[in-house]
Design a protein around this motif. Structure first.
Motif, short mmCIF file in Angstrom:
data_model
loop_
_atom_site.label_atom_id
_atom_site.label_comp_id
_atom_site.label_asym_id
_atom_site.label_seq_id
_atom_site.Cartn_x
_atom_site.Cartn_y
_atom_site.Cartn_z
N LEU A 82 0.89 -1.26 -0.09
CA LEU A 82 -0.41 -0.40 0.05
C LEU A 82 1.15 0.96 -0.18
O LEU A 82 0.43 2.15 -0.06
N ALA A 83 2.12 1.61 0.62
CA ALA A 83 2.77 1.95 0.95
C ALA A 83 3.55 2.60 -0.83
O ALA A 83 3.11 3.89 -1.38
N TRP A 84 3.34 1.29 -1.60
CA TRP A 84 4.04 1.84 -3.34
C TRP A 84 2.78 2.71 -3.30
O TRP A 84 2.90 3.39 -4.70
N GLN A 85 1.43 1.99 -3.93
CA GLN A 85 0.62 2.16 -3.70
C GLN A 85 -0.26 3.97 -3.38
O GLN A 85 0.04 4.84 -4.69
N ALA A 86 0.67 4.40 -2.73
CA ALA A 86 0.75 5.91 -1.91
C ALA A 86 1.63 7.15 -3.49
O ALA A 86 1.17 8.09 -3.40
N VAL A 87 2.76 6.34 -3.12
CA VAL A 87 4.24 6.79 -4.11
C VAL A 87 3.29 6.83 -5.37
O VAL A 87 3.24 8.27 -5.74
N GLN A 88 2.64 6.40 -5.94
CA GLN A 88 2.21 6.25 -7.72
C GLN A 88 0.54 6.95 -7.36
O GLN A 88 0.59 8.06 -8.69
N ALA A 89 -0.26 6.77 -5.98
CA ALA A 89 -1.52 7.80 -6.52
C ALA A 89 -1.02 8.61 -6.87
O ALA A 89 -1.72 10.00 -6.75
N ASP A 123 1.48 3.36 6.62
CA ASP A 123 1.94 3.39 5.36
C ASP A 123 1.72 4.60 4.38
O ASP A 123 3.03 4.89 4.46
N ALA A 124 1.11 3.98 3.97
CA ALA A 124 0.49 5.01 2.52
C ALA A 124 0.32 5.86 2.83
O ALA A 124 0.75 7.23 2.48
N ALA A 125 -0.58 6.33 3.93
CA ALA A 125 -0.24 7.89 4.91
C ALA A 125 0.25 8.33 4.98
O ALA A 125 0.68 9.92 4.52
N ALA A 126 1.21 7.45 5.28
CA ALA A 126 2.87 8.10 5.64
C ALA A 126 3.36 8.58 4.89
O ALA A 126 4.41 9.85 4.69
N VAL A 127 3.66 8.34 3.51
CA VAL A 127 4.43 8.15 2.57
C VAL A 127 3.88 9.29 2.02
O VAL A 127 4.37 10.09 1.32
N LEU A 128 2.46 9.59 1.47
CA LEU A 128 1.87 10.92 0.83
C LEU A 128 2.32 12.12 2.07
O LEU A 128 2.40 13.04 1.28
N ALA A 148 -6.10 9.66 0.22
CA ALA A 148 -5.72 8.84 0.61
C ALA A 148 -6.88 8.04 0.38
O ALA A 148 -7.16 6.89 0.95
N SER A 149 -8.45 8.16 0.36
CA SER A 149 -9.50 7.92 0.67
C SER A 149 -9.35 6.93 -0.48
O SER A 149 -10.58 6.29 -0.10
N LYS A 150 -8.49 6.72 -1.73
CA LYS A 150 -9.10 6.24 -3.16
C LYS A 150 -8.30 5.66 -2.50
O LYS A 150 -8.33 4.21 -3.05
N LEU A 151 -6.38 5.30 -1.72
CA LEU A 151 -5.88 4.30 -1.44
C LEU A 151 -7.19 2.91 -0.64
O LEU A 151 -6.23 2.21 -0.64
N GLY A 152 -7.93 3.83 0.45
CA GLY A 152 -8.01 2.52 1.34
C GLY A 152 -9.69 3.23 2.50
O GLY A 152 -8.93 4.64 2.36
#
Ligand code: ATP
Length: 320
Positions: A82-89, A123-128, A148-152
Motif C-alpha cells: 500500500l505504501a508503494w501504491q501511495a507513491v503512485q497515487a 504506511d500509505a498515509a505516511a508516504v503521502l 488517501a480515501s482512494k487508497l483505502g
C-alpha cells in the motif's frame, strides 16, 4: 547537501524524510449490510494509538519498498504494498514522474501486520505526508485526504489521527472531542486475519442467526467527552468481534485473560485478531501488560496511549 547527475544536469538531492504514523483501534464499530459495491456501510469511532510505524522516503538509485521490524516477512515489497501504491497515487495526482529521480520507501513496522490496526493504511498515509515534503508540494491536508480515501478506507483516519467518527466505508470523518489520554494494552496474535474474510464470516453468521450488534454511538461520544475510562470501558463494542472469534476461537481466552489481569475491558480491534484492553491509567496498563505477557495467550504485548496525532514528519524537512 548531496548532488546527483539527472538527465546530464547536476541536481541537488533532497534529504530523506521520515514520518511517524499511528495505528488505530475501533472503540465502536457498527457494521451495516453489504452494499452494491461489496463494501459494508460502517459507523465507527476510531482512536489513533502510540503504537506506530516509521516510514522514510528518499531519492535513491534503487527504487522500491523495504520493510523491517514487526512482521516484516509477511509484508509484500512489490506493487501490492500500500505504501508503494501511495507513491503512485500521489505522483499521478500531482502529475509528477516518480521514476526520475527514483523513490525508495523504507518501512519500520511496529504495528502488527494483518492485525486490524490499519498497519498498511498507516504506511500509505505516511508516504503521502513524506513525499509531499520530499517533493516540496503545495498540497494541504484536505487534498492529501482526498488521495488517501482512494487508497483505502482507513488511510484518511491515520493521516488525520486523534479520535474521529467514521462513516461510509470509514473514510468520511468527523473529529470527536476527547479530553483524556486513554491507556491501552495491545495483545498481538500469532498470525494475522484477512479483513475480507472476517466480513464474509460476519455475513455468514448473520445469514444463519443474529450475532450481537453494538448499541448507539452517542453514549460512546459522551464517554469520550467526559474522559472517564471506566465509562468508556462499558461501551467498547465491535460488530466484527463475533466473526473474528468464530475464525479464531482462541481470542475468547485472550479477551478473558486481559480482564483477569486487571484491564477495565477488552475488545478485538477492527477485524482482529489484535485485542486492545482499556486500563485505568498508565501504571495499570504496565501491570496488565506484564501479567498478560505471562499468561501465554498471545505472541507479544505492548502498552500504548491515545489519542495521538496522525502522520507527522519527524526527520528531514517539513514541506513549505
Ligand atoms: P485494517 O485494520 O486496515 O483492516 P490490517 O491492520 O488488518 O488492516 P494490514 O497490516 O494493513 O492489515 O495488512 C493487510 C494485508 O495487506 C497484509 O496481509 C499484507 O499482505 C498487505 N499489505 C500491503 N501493504 C502493506 C504494508 N505496508 N504493511 C502491512 N501490510 C501490507
Amino acid at each position: 547537501m548531496r548532488t546527483r547527475r539527472l538527465l546530464g544536469v547536476l541536481a541537488v538531492v533532497p534529504p530523506p524524510v521520515t514520518v511517524r504514523v499511528p495505528s488505530k483501534v475501533n472503540l465502536h464499530l457498527a457494521v451495516g449490510e453489504a452494499r452494491q459495491d461489496g463494501f459494508h456501510e460502517l459507523s465507527t469511532v476510531f482512536q489513533a494509538l502510540s503504537l506506530t510505524d516509521e516510514v522514510t522516503v528518499a531519492v535513491a538509485d534503487e527504487p522500491g519498498v523495504e520493510v523491517i521490524g514487526e512482521g516484516a516477512a509477511e509484508v509484500p515489497t512489490g506493487p501490492s504494498n500500500l505504501a508503494w501504491q501511495a507513491v503512485q497515487a500521489l505522483a499521478e495526482h500531482v502529475g509528477r514522474d516518480h521514476t526520475e529521480p527514483k523513490i525508495r520507501v523504507v518501512i519500520r513496522k511496529g504495528i502488527p501486520v494483518a492485525g486490524g490496526m490499519a498497519g498498511g493504511s498507516a504506511d500509505a498515509a505516511a508516504v503521502l505526508v513524506g513525499l509531499a515534503s520530499l517533493w516540496r508540494l503545495e498540497v494541504g491536508r484536505d487534498e492529501l485526504a482526498g488521495v488517501a480515501s482512494k487508497l483505502g478506507s482507513d488511510v484518511p483516519f491515520v493521516l488525520q489521527g486523534g479520535t474521529a467518527l467514521g462513516t461510509g466505508r470509514g473514510e468520511r470523518l468527523i473529529p470527536v472531542l476527547s479530553r483524556h489520554q486513554f491507556h491501552w494494552v495491545i495483545a498481538f496474535d500469532r498470525r494475522g486475519l484477512s479483513t475480507p474474510k472476517v466480513f464474509e464470516e460476519l455475513d455468514r453468521l448473520r445469514a444463519e442467526g443474529d450475532p450481537p450488534r453494538v448499541g448507539a454511538v452517542e453514549p460512546v461520544l459522551e464517554a469520550l467527552a467526559s474522559g472517564d475510562p471506566r465509562q468508556l470501558a462499558l461501551l467498547l463494542g465491535n460488530d466484527l468481534q463475533s466473526a473474528a472469534i468464530s475464525l479464531r476461537p482462541g481470542l475468547r481466552r485472550t479477551l478473558r485473560a486481559g480482564v483477569n489481569a486487571g484491564a477495565l475491558a477488552g475488545t478485538v480491534s477492527g477485524s482482529g485478531p489484535t485485542c486492545a484492553f482499556l486500563c485505568t491509567d498508565a501504571e495499570a496498563a504496565l501491570r496488565v501488560a506484564a501479567e498478560l505477557a505471562g499468561a501465554g495467550v498471545c505472541r507479544t504485548v505492548r502498552v500504548a496511549h491515545g489519542p495521538v496525532p496522525g502522520a507527522r514528519v519527524i526527520g528531514g524537512e517539513e514541506a513549505p
